[in-house]
Write a protein that holds these residues in place. Structure first.
Motif: not given
Length: 612
Positions: A219, A131, A152-157, A149, A523, A146
């Protein structure tokens, strides 16, 4: 950040006062005398003034503490963060102590992380601990996925894990290893979604009835509709075996899958099976042979010499058939013939011979993913037939093309299966094992590849395991499986020790394509399994539905007197489809009264129950 302590050509220690290190981070060493090598963190340690000076653990020892003090670290006041860095390539001489260390930008490590392009590869996950270079990612490699984690769903880091599908020609076959709840099936789902994106013909054996791609994950957002990209069929209902196309050896394998064959049973099949036999003709021959052997030659001959006195024409002809069969097969053991008859009947009862594989072939020609479902034993039987048939078609086409001969095109394809150790077990025979081993060893030349997922890599055939050039290793607890993984991958000792503690969805990717092990967070899947509901929630919902139906019926008799239970019992049972006794019915009313759904009034004569 700088190099501290004693260095070697393979490993160094780096220290920092203000930056904590993470496992698998990549750093660049600013030592031009060895061409600024890069390495990966394999062990971390933080040291502070609250740790007794005599305490020694891991990488921190007296010599390293003295080295830190000599270059300006205050052991008594500073928090000191340390990491062991293993170089990707061996240096020509030890690294200079005191050399600076910095995180690289993406372009400096692209050759270590990325193989292939985003539009032509499988986007499988996010490489962990990358990241810090996210801001330097090119647009083509950002926003591809996405990650789910901590719920919670988070965008690509970080940098994406791209698997170059073209590389399977050189590095064929994929293994997916992990215990229950490790994310193994989840990872396989993601991989199959990516294959559908690229219209790669894929054959999936699904013993758990969970590989459906019709329902989008809650999601998932705006993603591809996979419902038209796959076809689900069931063995015995939609697809089956064309018996007329089977060789005698194929028939043996099918029957052995129903139950192991003895040597004498195999001899029965070799004696009775004829080329181009239909299931009906073969079954009739076995049945008539069994009947003839049971009657015995003496009795059959006595009936025929009496010109079939008292028998109809059909019965006489049947005895004549018995005589011919006894002349040919009279030496066969009756018990073995009966055993073959039972095994054939078991397969026929499962519907295996009522269909063919035309639906599978049509879907593969269309570039679809075909999910074949059924019970585990029936899938093993069917897999032996369908994989060998399709592989032979692909092989025949490729061989003819190389010879310059005309042949019908059959597309390259991938065979994927969960519980792979059941289809190709180590040290045991299985109907599908010979073909899977052949594909593992020679399939890449013809465009046939494997994806083998299993909870028990130790139980998977060693020849196949050795040919899996890319392995996704999820959480694994059993020691024998960890040992197998260590032998079959390039996981380091530190990474092997971490296997029992990986989070669900985290994996080590050991691939000849990358030349190193890559820690990855798979993912978020775009689709969801039909088995997503918690079974205890399912139980609760079912009980609530039953209670609702019960209350709806009782409400029509409310208030219901305890003295009227016998009179109303038959009617209540009829409407509910139950078989309550009076005591059962009273117990249900008492239970619902305790839950507040029924009100109970006690009188001198009888209790009254009223639905609230």
């Amino acid at each position: 950040m700088q190099i501290v302590g004693v260095t070697t050509q393979q490993e160094v220690y780096i220290a920092s006062k203000d930056r904590k290190f993470r496992i698998n981070e990549i750093f660049l060493i600013e030592d031009e005398t060895v061409a600024s090598p890069m390495g990966e963190v394999v062990e971390t340690f933080s040291y502070n003034r609250f740790i007794p000076m005599g305490f020694e653990q891991g990488m921190m020892d007296q010599g390293l503490r003295q080295a830190l003090e000599q270059i300006g670290y205050d052991i008594g006041a500073d928090d000191i963060h340390l990491a062991k860095l293993r170089l990707f390539e061996e240096a020509v001489h030890p690294i200079q102590t005191g050399a600076g260390v910095r995180p690289p930008v993406f372009d400096e490590v692209k050759h270590l992380l990325i193989r292939g392009e985003a539009d032509s590869g499988l986007v499988l996950g996010e490489i962990r601990s990358t990241d810090h270079m996210h801001h330097t990612l090119p647009e083509a490699f950002d926003g591809l996925l996405e990650v789910l984690e901590h719920g919670e769903v988070r965008p690509q880091h970080g940098a994406p894990l791209l698997y170059d599908i073209q590389s399977m020609q050189q590095y064929p076959h994929i293994g997916i290893f992990g215990g229950s709840g490790s994310g193994k099936s989840f990872g396989m789902r993601v991989m199959l979604e990516e294959l559908m994106k690229l219209d790669i013909p894929t054959l999936v054996f699904d013993p758990h009835f969970e590989m459906s791609f019709s329902d989008a994950a809650p999601s998932a957002g705006d993603v591809k509709d996979y419902s038209q990209a796959f076809t689900a069929v069931q063995v015995g209902q939609d697809v089956g075996v064309d018996f007329t196309a089977l060789s005698t050896r194929d028939v043996e394998r099918l029957l052995a899958a129903a139950s192991p064959l003895s040597e004498s049973m195999a001899n029965v099949v070799q004696s009775l099976h004829k080329r181009k036999d239909s299931h009906a003709s073969f079954a009739d021959r076995i049945s008539n042979t069994a009947d003839a052997l049971e009657l015995g030659k003496h009795r059959v001959e006595s009936v025929l010499t009496s010109n079939g006195e008292g028998l109809s024409k059909e019965e006489f002809e049947r005895y004549d058939t018995y005589r011919k069969l006894l002349d040919q097969f009279g030496s066969l053991p009756p018990a073995s013939v009966k055993g073959i008859q039972w095994r054939l009947g078991r397969l026929a009862q499962a519907g295996l011979f009522q269909h063919n594989i035309q639906a599978v072939e049509n879907a593969l020609y269309a570039g679809k993913l075909v999910v074949i479902q059924g019970s585990s034993w029936l899938l093993q039987v069917f897999a032996s037939y369908v994989t060998s048939t399709l592989y032979n078609k692909r092989r025949t086409y490729r061989d003819a093309k190389l010879k310059g001969e005309a042949a019908n095109f059959f597309p390259p394809f991938i065979v994927a299966t969960d519980e792979a150790h059941n289809f190709a077990p180590k040290g045991m025979e299985a109907p599908s094992k010979p073909t899977l081993k052949e594909i593992a060893q020679e399939g890449r030349k013809y465009g046939a590849f494997l994806i083998m997922a299993t909870q028990r890599p130790t139980l998977l055939d060693e020849t196949i395991t050795a040919q899996l050039n890319t392995k996704f290793v999820f959480r694994t607890v059993r020691g024998t499986d960890i040992q197998t993984i260590k032998e079959e991958t390039d996981l380091t000792a530190e990474e092997s020790q971490r296997l029992p503690y990986l989070r669900s969805g985290d994996a080590f990717v050991s691939s000849a394509l990358f030349g190193r092990t890559i820690p990855t967070r798979i993912r978020m899947a775009h689709t969801t399994t039909p088995h997503v509901q918690n079974p205890f929630d399912e139980l609760k919902e079912m009980k609530q539905a039953e209670d609702g139906a019960f209350l709806d019926v009782i409400r029509d008799y409310s208030p219901l007197s305890e003295s009227d239970l016998m009179a109303k019992l038959s009617d209540i049972n009829g409407r509910l489809g139950t078989s309550y006794t009076v005591n059962d019915l009273k117990d249900e009313l008492e239970r619902l009264e305790q839950q507040g759904k029924v009100k109970k009034q006690i009188s001198p004569f009888a209790s009254l129950y009223t639905v609230t």
